[in-house]
Structures are given as structure tokens and as C-alpha cells.
Write an enzyme that holds these catalytic residues in place. Sequence first.
Site, PDB file in Angstrom:
ATOM      1  N   ARG A   1      46.596  43.810  24.197  1.00  0.00           N
ATOM      2  CA  ARG A   1      47.172  44.614  25.273  1.00  0.00           C
ATOM      3  C   ARG A   1      46.538  44.333  26.637  1.00  0.00           C
ATOM      4  NH1 ARG A   1      47.099  50.657  23.129  1.00  0.00           N
ATOM      5  NH2 ARG A   1      45.534  49.853  21.675  1.00  0.00           N
TER       6      ARG A   1
ATOM      7  N   GLN B   1      33.948  36.334  12.504  1.00  0.00           N
ATOM      8  CA  GLN B   1      35.105  36.835  11.761  1.00  0.00           C
ATOM      9  C   GLN B   1      36.281  35.937  12.140  1.00  0.00           C
ATOM     10  OE1 GLN B   1      36.461  40.787  12.742  1.00  0.00           O
ATOM     11  NE2 GLN B   1      37.622  41.022  10.839  1.00  0.00           N
TER      12      GLN B   1
ATOM     13  N   TYR C   1      27.023  26.093  62.284  1.00  0.00           N
ATOM     14  CA  TYR C   1      26.940  25.732  60.872  1.00  0.00           C
ATOM     15  C   TYR C   1      25.615  25.022  60.646  1.00  0.00           C
ATOM     16  CZ  TYR C   1      27.347  23.349  56.465  1.00  0.00           C
ATOM     17  OH  TYR C   1      27.084  22.886  55.194  1.00  0.00           O
TER      18      TYR C   1
END
Length: 461
Positions: free
Chosen positions: A16, A74, A368
Site C-alpha cells: 500500500r 524470509q 564561488y
Amino acid sequence: MKDLAVLILAAGKGTRMISRRAKVLHKVCGVPMVSLVCRAAAALQPGDVIVVVGQDGDLVRKSLKEYGARFVDQAEQLGTGHAMITARAEFEGLAGNLLVLYGDTPRIKPDTLRMLVDRHRHSGAATTLLTTRVANPYGYGRIIRNGKGQIAAIVEEKDASPAQRSITEINPGLYCFQIRPLVASLEGLSNRNVQGEYYLTDVIAIQREAGLQIEGVIHEDSEELQGINTRAELAEADRALRMRKNRQLMAAGVTMIDPESTYVDLDVELERDVTLYPQVILQGSTFIGEGATIHSGARITDSRISAEALILNCSQIADSVVGAGSSVGPFARIRDRSVVGEGCRVGNFVELKKTSLGDRSKAAHHAYLGDATIGCDVNIGAGVITCNYDGVRKHATIIEDGAFIGTDSQLVAPVRIGRNAYVAAGSCITADVPEGALAIARERQVVKADWVKRRAKTESP
């Protein structure tokens, strides 16, 4: 609690959720939900932690590596009872009790688990389970009680009759079992039901029929026990844990202007007198030091912000350090293990990437600075760029203490600017600048007097 083992069921696909990722790996407040369940259980200091995994088993293992858990695969998911049978070899030889939890209940608190285990020990029951009451029990197993008010069985939603579906006491899936009776009861599980699965819940009826004692503890806070099956429930859990975290922080001396719009992950640490404005996002393992202020729109991830620092609006900081008393932003970006020293200023539209900025240095606007080592008391003018990439490799820029880099300069790495050196505005620096020198690397200005008048004459008809 050496006589206590913990088993976490985390193999379900969670269809779901409509996701390629295993449900238990979806994060709540920055932490995979199965890790939150394991964290709560680990607070009880159990002797063993066992986790049953299925989809994305390797990723689940990775998310739980700090807990020293043992894992059981599992491969085929045939129900919760089948998960228990698959893991039986890991716990059947243990003495004492087994606390069984679902990996999709991220709101569970250690105190609640401790209460369940204590009640189980004191009651002497073969099985003790938490139950709760909800207004809408859809999707949950219903608690069936006999005429004496004792738990007789648990009936799953799809197997319940209309009368049973009206029952509002539900099973959220938290159990404490005596191990020996549990192992014996697993032999009696069958898949004769609507879903064709082996239900762990059938153990209750098997043990009741065998005359064993079943204890039920009603927990008033149903939301704490809620499992996550949909994205909407995930969002609800995230909000609940976020508000729980925010209340804890405010109680410890943190100011939040609007707690409802402040997003702090569970592993974030904040010291007292921190102030958070609305729409702040603090993620991962972030630490915020005493007296720091974080303004709206800032997003800080896995970073350390030191005492009295000021982070202004809409700045982004990731995997980096900001020193005490420094100012960042607005609209600044600091990333990739950058380090900002004490008393620095990183201003608007400045980006630091893998760069260290020494104490009292400043880059106030539109710069920068990448792969750079910048000393103390350095001034970085507006528009400065360290040109660190040659198309193949990154190169370093070194700016020593006291240097002054003029506006709109480019420093083409690899390059070193010496101590107290100056770079004139508009320069493109391609070679080292010695200590105390002035570097000018731009075309000489030419002024042509009366050029406009002469141009007008030549262009007139």
C-alpha cells in the site's frame, strides 16, 4: 535484560506504500522506521536482537548495523506466523522471554516496551500483548474476549464476522512471549484462513485452548502503537515524532518561533538558547551550538554550527562546519566538508565547496570558492571565482593570511596568493602572487577623448 530477546518482523513488502523500497526503510524524521523500532527496543538492553528481513534485506541490515542484530531471511512472505517459524532456530534455544515487534511502528517508546515486559514478568503469563482502542479499527486484528473478560483470540480483518468487525479493541502487534510455550504453539499454526497465511495472532487461541494464561494490557495512546501502511500514515507519524522532538527541545531551552513549521530530524542536537525561525529544516546528525540563530528557509544537513553563529534566510549548509560567531547568508551555500572559521562572514550568493575559510575572513557577495584553503583575515571581493576545474581534474587554490582579493577576480588553480598580497579588481590570476605583492592581470585601460562626438560625425548622413 539478559533474559530478554527481541524479534522484529521487518520482511513485509508494504504494497500500500506504492514503492519499490521496502516499507520499513521509509524514513520518519530522518530515520528509517525500522531503525526507530530497533532503537526503542535497544533501550531495554536485551540479550539478543533478531530481525526478520525480506525485500531490500541488505539495506535493512545496513540501516541496523549499529545494533549488533542477527538477521533471518524470509524469502517467501506467508504471514507473520510464517516469519516466526522462519526465525525459530534463532530463539528456540534461548531462555526467558521474547519481545516481538513490527518494524513499521516508529512511534513506539522505550517506556511502553519496558512496561509491557514488566507486566509480562509479574503476571507469569505465557503471552502478554498490548491492545488499544480506536475509533476506526479497519485493517487491524480484533481482540476477542470471553465471558470473564479474558483475551480468547485475535481475529484478522478479512476473517472477522460483521459483529467482530464492530469491535474497537485492536491488536497493534506488540507481544511478550515466554519462549518455551511460544515454540510449542508455533507447531499448531495453520494457513486455513481467507488469506492463506500463517498468522502469529493464532498463537493466542492455541495457548488459550491449552489452558495457558494470556494477559492483555490496554494502552491508552493508540497513536503511539499505530503501524504505517500508507504514505498518509507515514506523514502523520512524521508529524507526530517531529512535534514530540520539538517539545523536548523547547523544554531544554530552544526557542522555536513556530514549532508547527520547524522541521528537526530526530538525531539533530541543539544546545540551549538556540533560536529557530519558521520554515527551518535541520537534518541528519546536525549540531547547533548555544546561542546560534537560524533564520527562515535555512536547510542544514549533517553539519556543525557553533555557538552564537547566525545563519540567515534561505542558506543551505551540508556536511560542513561553521565557527563560533560567524554569519552565513542570506542565500549562501556551504557544502562538501567546508569549514568556516570563527568570526567569519559568508554573504549572499556565496558558495563554498570543499573550502576552509580562516578566522575573521569574509566573502560578502556573489563568490564561488571551491577546493580552496583560505587563511585568516582575508577579504574576498564580490564576484571572485576560484577556477578549480580544468575539465579533467580539480585543483587547489591557497590564499594566505591577510590577503585581499579584489572584486570580479578569477584565480585559476593551481595557484597560491601569498600573505598580505593584493589582487587588483578584475584580474585573472594564473600564476602565484608573492607575499606582500600586488598582482594586476587585466588589459590596460585606454581613454579616447571626444570619441562620442567623432563617432556621431562619421555616422551622420
